[in-house]
Design an enzyme around this catalytic site. Structure first.
Site, short mmCIF file in Angstrom:
data_model
loop_
_atom_site.label_atom_id
_atom_site.label_comp_id
_atom_site.label_asym_id
_atom_site.label_seq_id
_atom_site.Cartn_x
_atom_site.Cartn_y
_atom_site.Cartn_z
N HIS A 162 0.84 -1.22 0.00
CA HIS A 162 0.00 0.00 0.00
C HIS A 162 0.87 1.27 0.00
O HIS A 162 0.42 2.32 0.45
CB HIS A 162 -0.96 0.05 1.20
CG HIS A 162 -1.67 -1.24 1.46
ND1 HIS A 162 -2.90 -1.53 0.94
CD2 HIS A 162 -1.29 -2.34 2.17
CE1 HIS A 162 -3.27 -2.76 1.34
NE2 HIS A 162 -2.30 -3.27 2.07
N SER A 283 14.35 22.32 -15.24
CA SER A 283 13.17 23.14 -15.41
C SER A 283 13.61 24.51 -15.90
O SER A 283 14.65 25.02 -15.49
CB SER A 283 12.44 23.27 -14.07
OG SER A 283 11.65 24.45 -14.07
N LYS A 289 15.55 22.20 -10.03
CA LYS A 289 14.85 20.98 -10.43
C LYS A 289 15.68 20.07 -11.31
O LYS A 289 16.41 20.50 -12.18
CB LYS A 289 13.56 21.34 -11.19
CG LYS A 289 12.50 21.99 -10.35
CD LYS A 289 11.67 21.00 -9.54
CE LYS A 289 10.88 20.08 -10.40
NZ LYS A 289 9.45 20.27 -10.35
N GLU A 296 9.17 9.20 -16.65
CA GLU A 296 7.76 9.57 -16.82
C GLU A 296 7.28 9.22 -18.23
O GLU A 296 6.13 8.81 -18.43
CB GLU A 296 7.57 11.06 -16.55
CG GLU A 296 7.75 11.41 -15.09
CD GLU A 296 7.78 12.92 -14.87
OE1 GLU A 296 6.85 13.41 -14.23
OE2 GLU A 296 8.72 13.59 -15.34
#
Ligand code: ARG
Length: 467
Positions: A162, A283, A289, A296
């Site tokens: 979980h 970024s 970043k 992704e």
């Protein structure tokens, strides 16, 4: 309904001529099936070699055609495949160029075949290569997984259920879970390849041919195990493409799950991994970043690959025997899935090989969250002969107490543990460390370093890295 242009008044604005322009455009598969040019040449050479050997065309014509096909191939190699929609597809494009190069003899190439068995053969050859490439790429991913797993057979991290801290595991064990998944993917591609390796060439349009062809000869020349056994099935079967897409879709789910792990692990609150610069982006507004874009996109690509499978399934589901033009649409989803899959495999291989695992952070996280609570319960069962359900309850009280004090289980004083259950003694502390916890789980396939090393050693042999 007037005018001489022939263009439809309702929707003909963009067309120079009438429906024939639409027909030309909707009919053309050359924009995508030109990817089959190598397979088309190879299959045509096998076919004409057989026609010559069987005396269906003269030896001279067969030779002329074979040499002409080589010239066409050399042109494609050098300049690409020309895209003339009037010629519809790669099969007619090649034959038409062949005719320009060698003259009338080119017209004999299409004896005893149809574009229906031709495209079925070319596409099979293409898909067979794609299966082989997937298998090879996945093997490289397994090599990377096994090598990192060997490095980290003893590195402790929290194992989750979980996405809540459950029990400590080793990073090596976690990575080897993906070795197993990728192994199943490899076997799916291998199964599919073995099943599809039959040659449809010579099935002609749908019913076979009256010419005395030798289908065993062409099958062998093209590396197939045998010819297919039913001409209707042969020209209308795209199971091989679906098998490929099913294997690709399932594989992409595994790659997506692995990508997701890296995305979570690379987030600042986790901080389990530093992704390789080569597979990250920055970024434009936030200088700090470093984004896991490659991971992704692997996660995103899996959605597209599943979409490709769905597309071809729906294309095929209502088609009566034998060939229908809908089947021309079989190629784009397969081509798309194959290039997305190849990229995804390569990206995850690089990710696994080059990621810097932050083992101290992982270990620290494993020590939080009462990951060794099960070890306390197991200890009560083993040392004090308490039934597991009762031991579970006692441990729950200990966790509650530790939580209220904001300390780890093994930081609770013995007296407090004894107050919860008098049968607890000082030996319990040895069982509560994360090292003891993982070392204890030496059941077959368990997370203990000794088990992980055993599986890594077997994997290295299976991958040919070790005798
Ligand atoms: N371009 C077609 C395809 O890719 C070739 C087969 C055409 N056959 C036919 N009967 N029109 O499927």
């Amino acid at each position: 309904m007037s005018g001489n242009s022939g263009s439809n008044q309702m929707w003909g604005g963009r067309f120079a001529a009438g429906p024939s322009a639409i027909m030309r455009e909707i009919n053309a598969s050359i924009p995508f099936d030109k990817a089959l040019w190598r397979q088309d040449i190879t299959a045509s050479k096998a076919h004409v070699g057989m026609l010559g050997a069987q005396g269906i065309v003269s030896a001279d014509d067969a030779q002329l055609i074979a040499e002409g096909l080589d010239k066409v191939a050399a042109e494609y190699e050098a300049n690409g495949v020309p895209e003339n929609w009037d010629l519809e597809d790669i099969h007619m494009t090649t034959e038409s160029r062949l005719a320009e190069l060698i003259g009338a003899a080119a017209g004999r190439l299409h004896t005893a075949r149809s574009r229906n068995d031709q495209v079925a053969t070319d596409f099979r050859l293409w898909v067979r290569d794609a299966m082989d490439q997937a298998e090879l790429g996945l093997k490289q991913l397994q090599v990377a997984l096994v090598s990192r797993a060997g490095e980290h057979a003893e590195s402790i991290m929290p194992g989750f259920t979980h996405l809540q801290t459950a029990q400590p595991v080793t990073l090596g064990h976690h990575l080897m879970a993906y070795y197993e998944m990728i192994g199943r993917d490899r076997s799916r591609f291998a199964d599919a390849r073995a099943r599809m390796n039959r040659c449809p060439l010579g099935s002609a349009a749908l019913a076979g041919t009256g010419f005395p062809i030798d289908r065993f000869r062409t099958a062998e020349a093209l590396g197939f195990d045998a010819p297919t056994d039913n001409s209707l099935d042969s020209v209308s079967d795209r199971d091989f493409a679906l098998d490929y897409l099913m294997a690709a879709a399932q594989c992409s789910l595994h790659l997506s799950r692995l990508a997701e792990e890296f995305i979570i692990w690379a987030s600042q609150p986790f901080g389990f991994v530093t992704l390789p610069d080569s597979l990250s982006t920055g970024s434009s507004i936030m200088p700090q970043k470093k984004n896991p874009d490659a991971a992704e996109l692997v996660r995103g690509h899996s959605g597209r690959i599943v979409g490709c499978l769905t597309a071809l399934m729906i294309t095929m589901k209502g088609l009566p025997l034998a060939y229908s033009k809908d089947m021309q649409d079989d190629k784009p989803p397969v081509f798309e899935a194959a290039s997305l899959l190849a990229l995804s495999i390569a990206a995850m291989t690089g990710m696994v090989a080059e990621a810097a695992f932050r083992t101290q952070r992982m270990r620290g996280a494993a020590e939080l969250g009462y990951a060794t609570a099960t070890d306390l319960a197991d200890w009560l069962v083993r040392q004090a002969n308490i039934p597991f359900r009762e031991a579970h309850h006692i441990t729950g009280s200990a966790v509650k107490l530790a939580e209220s004090r904001g300390v780890a289980l093994d930081q609770l004083p013995l007296e407090d543990l004894k107050a919860i259950d008098a049968r607890i003694d000082e030996r319990v502390f040895a069982a509560l460390s994360v090292e003891a916890s993982v070392a204890a789980r030496a059941s077959h396939g368990g997370t203990a370093p000794v088990e992980v090393r055993k599986r890594v050693a077997q994997a290295r042999v299976a991958l040919g890295l070790e005798e």
